[in-house]
Scaffold this motif. Structure first.
Motif, PDB file in Angstrom:
ATOM      1  N   MET A 275       0.821  -1.203   0.000  1.00 16.95           N
ATOM      2  CA  MET A 275       0.000   0.000   0.000  1.00 16.95           C
ATOM      3  C   MET A 275       0.857   1.255   0.000  1.00 16.95           C
ATOM      4  O   MET A 275       0.527   2.260  -0.652  1.00 16.95           O
ATOM      5  N   ILE A 276       1.957   1.239   0.730  1.00 15.04           N
ATOM      6  CA  ILE A 276       2.859   2.394   0.741  1.00 15.04           C
ATOM      7  C   ILE A 276       3.411   2.646  -0.665  1.00 15.04           C
ATOM      8  O   ILE A 276       3.489   3.792  -1.133  1.00 15.04           O
ATOM      9  N   VAL A 277       3.782   1.562  -1.352  1.00 19.24           N
ATOM     10  CA  VAL A 277       4.294   1.697  -2.719  1.00 19.24           C
ATOM     11  C   VAL A 277       3.212   2.256  -3.645  1.00 19.24           C
ATOM     12  O   VAL A 277       3.479   3.140  -4.480  1.00 19.24           O
ATOM     13  N   LEU A 278       1.980   1.773  -3.498  1.00 19.04           N
ATOM     14  CA  LEU A 278       0.888   2.252  -4.352  1.00 19.04           C
ATOM     15  C   LEU A 278       0.570   3.713  -4.081  1.00 19.04           C
ATOM     16  O   LEU A 278       0.308   4.482  -5.014  1.00 19.04           O
ATOM     17  N   VAL A 279       0.583   4.107  -2.813  1.00 19.63           N
ATOM     18  CA  VAL A 279       0.331   5.511  -2.485  1.00 19.63           C
ATOM     19  C   VAL A 279       1.440   6.398  -3.045  1.00 19.63           C
ATOM     20  O   VAL A 279       1.175   7.484  -3.594  1.00 19.63           O
TER      21      VAL A 279
ATOM     22  N   LEU B 256       3.382  10.190  -7.374  1.00 24.50           N
ATOM     23  CA  LEU B 256       4.231  10.415  -8.545  1.00 24.50           C
ATOM     24  C   LEU B 256       3.385  10.686  -9.787  1.00 24.50           C
ATOM     25  O   LEU B 256       3.666  11.625 -10.556  1.00 24.50           O
ATOM     26  N   LEU B 257       2.351   9.879  -9.989  1.00 24.83           N
ATOM     27  CA  LEU B 257       1.478  10.079 -11.144  1.00 24.83           C
ATOM     28  C   LEU B 257       0.748  11.416 -11.068  1.00 24.83           C
ATOM     29  O   LEU B 257       0.572  12.108 -12.086  1.00 24.83           O
ATOM     30  N   SER B 258       0.343  11.809  -9.863  1.00 26.19           N
ATOM     31  CA  SER B 258      -0.329  13.101  -9.685  1.00 26.19           C
ATOM     32  C   SER B 258       0.607  14.256 -10.000  1.00 26.19           C
ATOM     33  O   SER B 258       0.195  15.258 -10.609  1.00 26.19           O
ATOM     34  N   LEU B 259       1.865  14.132  -9.600  1.00 25.04           N
ATOM     35  CA  LEU B 259       2.842  15.174  -9.916  1.00 25.04           C
ATOM     36  C   LEU B 259       3.056  15.288 -11.423  1.00 25.04           C
ATOM     37  O   LEU B 259       3.141  16.397 -11.971  1.00 25.04           O
ATOM     38  N   LEU B 260       3.142  14.152 -12.100  1.00 21.06           N
ATOM     39  CA  LEU B 260       3.345  14.177 -13.547  1.00 21.06           C
ATOM     40  C   LEU B 260       2.143  14.805 -14.262  1.00 21.06           C
ATOM     41  O   LEU B 260       2.304  15.579 -15.207  1.00 21.06           O
ATOM     42  N   ILE B 261       0.942  14.469 -13.809  1.00 19.98           N
ATOM     43  CA  ILE B 261      -0.261  15.019 -14.444  1.00 19.98           C
ATOM     44  C   ILE B 261      -0.425  16.499 -14.114  1.00 19.98           C
ATOM     45  O   ILE B 261      -0.665  17.327 -15.004  1.00 19.98           O
ATOM     46  N   GLY B 262      -0.276  16.844 -12.840  1.00 23.01           N
ATOM     47  CA  GLY B 262      -0.526  18.224 -12.431  1.00 23.01           C
ATOM     48  C   GLY B 262       0.546  19.202 -12.868  1.00 23.01           C
ATOM     49  O   GLY B 262       0.252  20.377 -13.120  1.00 23.01           O
ATOM     50  N   LEU B 263       1.791  18.748 -12.973  1.00 21.83           N
ATOM     51  CA  LEU B 263       2.888  19.643 -13.347  1.00 21.83           C
ATOM     52  C   LEU B 263       3.246  19.566 -14.822  1.00 21.83           C
ATOM     53  O   LEU B 263       4.235  20.177 -15.241  1.00 21.83           O
TER      54      LEU B 263
END
Length: 353
Positions: A119-123, A128-135
């Protein structure tokens, strides 16, 4: 001017409430060990994302509402940060839905598949995916080229450090490809080039409309929400057809209640965020339609309200979590005797000696 002042005041009050309630959620999960399981760990991560909304995203939104003229990439960063926290919330809600689905569909093998480390890895992957999408607008999907070509700007660096930073960005980042269009016949290290002030700073002034609608809304918001809807519909179908006719229904009643609470979180997210995305869709697909700034502000306020609704829904729907939340509030946040006496239903009155 009164509309801007009212918007700023409401945003300030909302930010204070969001930070307070989500800090209380974090403190409750840290102080009560009996609440430490995978679902509540994910709720803790959601509370951290909501803290980012209250502490940073809303102040950034208040700055944007003032209509200041900022350096383009400063404005771009202020507008990108709320997208990161929003996208993380969406991905985390999807992860919570998958966890609830596995817990009910695979009760015997759930503990084997769902581990704390996984779960820690998935979070972390969601972050990481949110940073790539948002930035991604910081990497070139923005309106800088549009503004420069439309207004025929000639940009110049105001300081050596800014010039060096611009040269590094122009050489290394993906948006270096359009520099030849923006600055025809000019060397990026020329002292006459600068990162100009391209007008009022706002979401629509720096973001490409196609990015906001086709990528952020259609791809990164609607697809995860559709997946969550399918997961919960399948989950409730299984519950209705299987558990009601067996003795396992009583044993699984707590998980079903949790699933309903999580489904309510998804529904509240849709109610809070869809109006803002609909506004962006209207601005892109109907350029001639008249838009009202007050509607934009109300949609932004409603989207930020979601970060306040998440902990309240979970506290009201989960009785054990609500009791722990009240105990932390009374014992640690309201330590004064007079406040305790007023808040506690059955205070103990010590006899005078």
């Amino acid at each position: 001017m009164d509309m801007y002042l009212g918007f700023v005041v409401l945003e300030g009050l909302l930010a204070t409430a969001i930070v307070s309630t989500n800090l209380l959620v974090c403190a409750t999960l840290c102080l009560h060990r009996e609440l430490r399981h995978v679902t509540n760990y994910l709720i803790l991560c959601l509370a951290v994302a909501d803290l980012g909304v209250g502490a940073l995203a809303i102040p950034f939104s208040m700055v944007l509402s003032m209509g200041y003229t900022l350096c383009f990439y400063t404005c771009l960063f202020l507008t990108c940060f709320p997208l990161v926290t929003t996208q993380f919330s969406i991905l985390l809600l999807l992860l919570i839905a998958i966890n609830a689905h596995l817990k009910i569909r695979l009760p015997n093998s759930y503990a084997r598949y769902v581990k704390k480390r996984r779960m820690i890895v998935l979070v972390a992957f969601c972050w990481l995916l949110s940073l790539l999408i948002g930035l991604s607008p910081m990497m070139g999907w923005n309106r800088l080229a549009h503004y420069v070509e439309a207004n025929n700007h000639t940009m110049a660096v105001s300081s050596p450090s800014e010039r060096i930073a611009f040269v590094i960005l122009a050489r290394d980042l993906p948006y270096a490809g359009f520099l030849s269009k923006v600055y025809p016949g000019q060397n990026v290290s020329d002292s006459r080039i600068h990162l100009g002030h391209l007008g009022r700073c706002s979401f629509t002034s720096v973001f490409s409309p196609e990015y906001l609608v086709y990528f952020v809304f259609f791809t990164c918001t609607l697809l995860p929400l559709a997946a969550m809807l399918g997961i919960y519909l399948d989950l409730f179908r299984v519950v209705r057809g299987h558990f009601q006719s067996q003795t396992l229904w009583a044993a699984k009643r707590g998980e079903i209640q949790t699933a309903r609470t999580l489904f309510l979180l998804v529904g509240v997210f849709c109610v809070c965020w869809l109006p803002l995305h609909i506004v962006y869709c209207v601005q892109l697909l109907c350029p001639g339609c008249k838009t009202y700034e007050s509607v934009d502000h109300l949609a932004i306020l409603l989207s930020h309200t979601n970060s306040l609704a998440n902990p309240l829904i979970y506290a009201l729907r989960k009785k054990d979590f609500g009791r722990a939340l009240r105990s932390v509030l009374l014992q640690h946040v309201l330590p004064w005797p007079r406040l305790r006496f007023c808040c506690c239903p059955n205070p103990k009155v010590h006899p005078q000696t």
